[in-house]
Design an enzyme around this catalytic site. Sequence first.
Site, mmCIF file in Angstrom:
data_model
loop_
_atom_site.group_PDB
_atom_site.id
_atom_site.type_symbol
_atom_site.label_atom_id
_atom_site.label_comp_id
_atom_site.label_asym_id
_atom_site.label_seq_id
_atom_site.Cartn_x
_atom_site.Cartn_y
_atom_site.Cartn_z
ATOM 1 N N ARG A 1 -25.397 -3.714 6.924
ATOM 2 C CA ARG A 1 -25.644 -5.260 6.847
ATOM 3 C C ARG A 1 -25.727 -5.854 8.071
ATOM 4 N NH1 ARG A 1 -19.417 -5.126 3.605
ATOM 5 N NH2 ARG A 1 -20.529 -6.342 2.189
ATOM 6 N N GLU B 1 -19.289 -7.007 9.693
ATOM 7 C CA GLU B 1 -20.162 -6.146 10.704
ATOM 8 C C GLU B 1 -21.118 -7.382 11.248
ATOM 9 O OE1 GLU B 1 -19.430 -3.744 7.254
ATOM 10 O OE2 GLU B 1 -19.796 -6.455 7.595
ATOM 11 N N LYS C 1 0.933 -1.269 -0.170
ATOM 12 C CA LYS C 1 0.651 -0.246 0.636
ATOM 13 C C LYS C 1 0.914 1.771 0.037
ATOM 14 C CE LYS C 1 -3.574 0.444 2.486
ATOM 15 N NZ LYS C 1 -5.146 0.178 3.020
#
Length: 627
Positions: free
Chosen positions: A396, A368, A283
Amino acid sequence: MTSLLNSVILNTIDSPLQLRQLERKQLVPLAQELRTFLINSVAKTGGHLSSNLGVVELTIALHYVFNTPDDRLVWDVGHQTYPHKILTGRREQMQSLRNPQGIAGFPRRSESEYDTFGTGHSSTSISAALGMAVAAQKAGLERRAVAIIGDGAMTAGMAFEALNNAGDMDANLLVILNDNDMSISNNVGALNNYLAKLLSSRFYGTVRKSGKKVLSAVPHVMEFAKRAEEHVKGMVTPGTLFEEFGFNYIGPIDGHDMDALIDTLSNIKQLKGPQFLHIVTQKGKGFEPAEDNPNKFHGVGKFDPFNGDALTSNTKKTYTQVFGEWLVDMAALDNRLIGITPAMCDGSGLNAFAEKYPDRYYDVGIAEQHSLTFAAGMACDGLKPVVAIYSTFLQRAYDQLIHDIALQNLPVLFAIDRAGLVGADGPTHAGSFDLSYLRCIPNIVIMAPSDENECRQMLYTGFQYNGVAAVRYPRGGGAGVVIQKKMQAIEIGTAEIKRHVASNTKQKVAILSFGSMLNACLKAGEKLDATVVNMRFVKPIDKIMLENLAIDHTLIITVEENSVMGGAGSAVLEALQAIQNPNKSPIRTLCLGLPDKFIEHGVHETMLAECGLDAEGIASTIAKLIT
């Protein structure tokens, strides 16, 4: 640190077709130009940076090898698609990224034929790409479907549900795992790149298939051969799990090695059935500040492209910071407090808590549903979990909220961040519906603070409450009020009048404000000489306040930064209907809130104004009713 380079090759690319006409030796310089363009572009607009810098080579290789847009690329989450947008004809539009009427920060089907699936939430790519692969199969097409998913998104159950389903099919699906949680270690080099090419080659696939056909007549030998193959591959690759799902696992390979990527992808393109390619990337690749701190540069505002320094600063405390400070303070007072987040430690403000109370902090990954039932289990046995979650992500886990927490009336506190419109992130991240989908659930207290101090006190109130409680607050800074260190519980279900209408006013108007709309409502109230009430609680609603207002007011207006359908205004209408005096004419009412549509990305204040939810819009709407 990347230097500013002329985009000699990049400026000639307006479509992947032009990219595929380049010589392979031009692709590495193209990657350098694309990376530099990205840094300078995002520095001007803000947006996601680290994730995009990490997939530059992969994006080039995918469009170089596959026949896009006929071959389908499905990007998970989508915050890593800036290189994809640049290479698919939107280079000049990058200056409008996430701005009003500009291009979106995520893939959008209406924006380009190359955006094959609209995303914004994680872990959907494999399911969508599998659906596309099956559609191609049923149509008799040789079209390829590719899902590109990060290692973070692989923590979600939906990704594994899709893998399990895909492995049981013969559809031509390629799943690419972009693993950027580790640096490129020694085993991801020349040897692994060579092995990946070998394992993805048609020769290996043919020998493997022929061997299975011959050995299948001798069951015991076949079983031995299968185990031997798994052990041999397992010694050099971590792919046993994905093989068990039914995928042909290849990798890991260096995701910044252009030749390895193109050779491997070219080989995989010739293979049939479900394939799994594991690549390792970094990243922030190519921009030193982002390499050193990829989380900081995951989502950024405008910054200096030479050193990464932010160009803007906010002196007001954000609601997220207020929550983070409260969590640390509350944890010092009650050792039962547990902090839980589904992979949003930094975004939800849990960094200080995680550092000070590591044994009471749980980041469960992008899961979640699990985070809520995990909290429910803790609450069953005496702990006091606080779930820090974005409004859009709480959607969700709706079943778990109802079935595992509310039905059992467990003491779980929800700190719901990013409620309402969220500006540049647009409709995929907007918290437009939480008041609507929360207030219909029994056993839940719902609070909406009007400022930062009230947010702190409501969090304390919710934590002290022996049941399900939710505090929903917006993104960004508040009114800049003084925040009282001392925490005091607010009486549940009580509103407060912030401005009284003059006694001699002919048409008495009451403006009922929910949450962060209070300042705009007060300004409108001043202009119209109206009563203004800070409702504070969406559930239970203050029925006594409503009864009193209904006695001496001719018009009641509700204002909320939530969908007007089924929101706080609906709660007021229901309460007024229940208390209405049959001998008196019904009181006039109007509910103001977000309209029944998805609101595009833009500047938060402008978005509110366009919805008629700024002070001028509220006053103008009311004035038309009373004139």
